[in-house]
Design a protein around this motif. Sequence first.
Motif, short mmCIF file in Angstrom:
data_model
loop_
_atom_site.label_atom_id
_atom_site.label_comp_id
_atom_site.label_asym_id
_atom_site.label_seq_id
_atom_site.Cartn_x
_atom_site.Cartn_y
_atom_site.Cartn_z
N SER A 8 0.82 -1.22 0.00
CA SER A 8 0.00 0.00 0.00
C SER A 8 0.85 1.25 0.00
N ASN A 9 1.94 1.25 0.75
CA ASN A 9 2.74 2.47 0.81
C ASN A 9 4.21 2.24 0.49
N GLY A 10 4.59 0.98 0.18
CA GLY A 10 5.97 0.71 -0.20
C GLY A 10 6.93 0.60 0.97
N SER A 11 6.44 0.71 2.21
CA SER A 11 7.33 0.62 3.37
C SER A 11 7.45 -0.83 3.83
N PHE A 12 8.53 -1.15 4.58
CA PHE A 12 8.74 -2.50 5.07
C PHE A 12 7.91 -2.74 6.33
N ASN A 13 7.18 -3.83 6.34
CA ASN A 13 6.29 -4.18 7.43
C ASN A 13 7.05 -5.03 8.45
N LEU A 14 7.73 -4.39 9.42
CA LEU A 14 8.52 -5.11 10.42
C LEU A 14 7.62 -5.90 11.37
N LYS A 15 6.41 -5.41 11.60
CA LYS A 15 5.49 -6.10 12.50
C LYS A 15 5.11 -7.46 11.93
N ALA A 16 4.85 -7.47 10.62
CA ALA A 16 4.51 -8.73 9.97
C ALA A 16 5.70 -9.68 9.95
N LEU A 17 6.91 -9.12 9.81
CA LEU A 17 8.12 -9.93 9.81
C LEU A 17 8.31 -10.64 11.14
N SER A 18 8.25 -9.89 12.24
CA SER A 18 8.46 -10.49 13.56
C SER A 18 7.36 -11.47 13.89
N GLY A 19 6.13 -11.18 13.48
CA GLY A 19 5.02 -12.09 13.74
C GLY A 19 5.19 -13.41 13.00
N SER A 20 5.61 -13.35 11.75
CA SER A 20 5.81 -14.55 10.94
C SER A 20 6.94 -15.40 11.52
N SER A 21 8.04 -14.75 11.89
CA SER A 21 9.18 -15.47 12.46
C SER A 21 8.82 -16.11 13.79
N GLY A 22 8.09 -15.35 14.63
CA GLY A 22 7.67 -15.87 15.92
C GLY A 22 6.74 -17.05 15.79
N TYR A 23 5.87 -17.02 14.78
CA TYR A 23 4.92 -18.12 14.56
C TYR A 23 5.67 -19.40 14.15
N LYS A 24 6.65 -19.23 13.25
CA LYS A 24 7.42 -20.38 12.78
C LYS A 24 8.14 -21.08 13.94
N PHE A 25 8.86 -20.29 14.72
CA PHE A 25 9.65 -20.87 15.81
C PHE A 25 8.75 -21.34 16.96
N GLY A 26 7.59 -20.74 17.08
CA GLY A 26 6.62 -21.22 18.07
C GLY A 26 6.13 -22.61 17.71
N CYS A 27 5.87 -22.82 16.40
CA CYS A 27 5.45 -24.16 15.94
C CYS A 27 6.56 -25.18 16.15
N LEU A 28 7.80 -24.77 15.88
CA LEU A 28 8.94 -25.68 16.07
C LEU A 28 9.10 -26.08 17.53
#
Length: 243
Positions: A8-28
């Motif tokens: 939408s605005n071309g900026s990097f979504n750090l919140k989505a990044l940390s959430g995705s990483s946290g979800y992956k390692f949480g599953c592991l």
Amino acid sequence: MYVTEDASNGSFNLKALSGSSGYKFGCLAKIVNYMKTRHQRGDTHFLTLEEILDETKLLDIGMKQKLWLMSEALNNNPKIDSQDGKYAFKPKYPLKDKKALLRLLDKHDQLGLGGILLEEVEEGLPNSAKAIKALGDQITFVSRPDKKKVLFYNDKHCQFLMDEEFQKLWRSVPVDSIDEEKIEEYLKKQGISSMQETGPKKVLPVPKRKKPGGQKRRFKTHNDHLAGVLEDYSEGVPAKKNH
């Protein structure tokens, strides 16, 4: 590291990044803990990833996360053993029964390796509480300062009776809350040398003498009293003088 970009605005979504990483390692983490629990109750057979996800109720995991688990996370995890696309828990000490535990403790004792943490035994031995109770006085426990318990092999061949008078003398020596320096000082006052002093002393190497540089060597001369009498005959014998 994977970086996501907000369209939408071309900026990097750090919140989505940390959430995705946290979800992956949480599953592991959930998978590893589950595999450990099932191993401890005796279910040591290998499972496919689909079976693991079904038993851990992680059915909504995406294909990207599945590929990550199969290609990287599970294969590289030190607590997971993988064979032919199937997975099982890999403890530090894989033990089948109480006899295997006793052999391991006996081996550690013979090699001078000490004991084994109770938590490591519980991790690798299915139904460990029942096995430890069945072994009885063949093993012994020692509690560390951090409250963790250590198991040792109780070698009955090393047991012997101690004279009661010696036991009283041993127990009468107050050493609670005394460090090694104070104990050594006490021994010196009693005229007892510590082991540190009676051990072999380190011999320091003798430094080599350096030869003086830049100085010409002086030789001692002899027959100084004939200095005015000696003549040089390097160019022939001189003619005799007429008197």
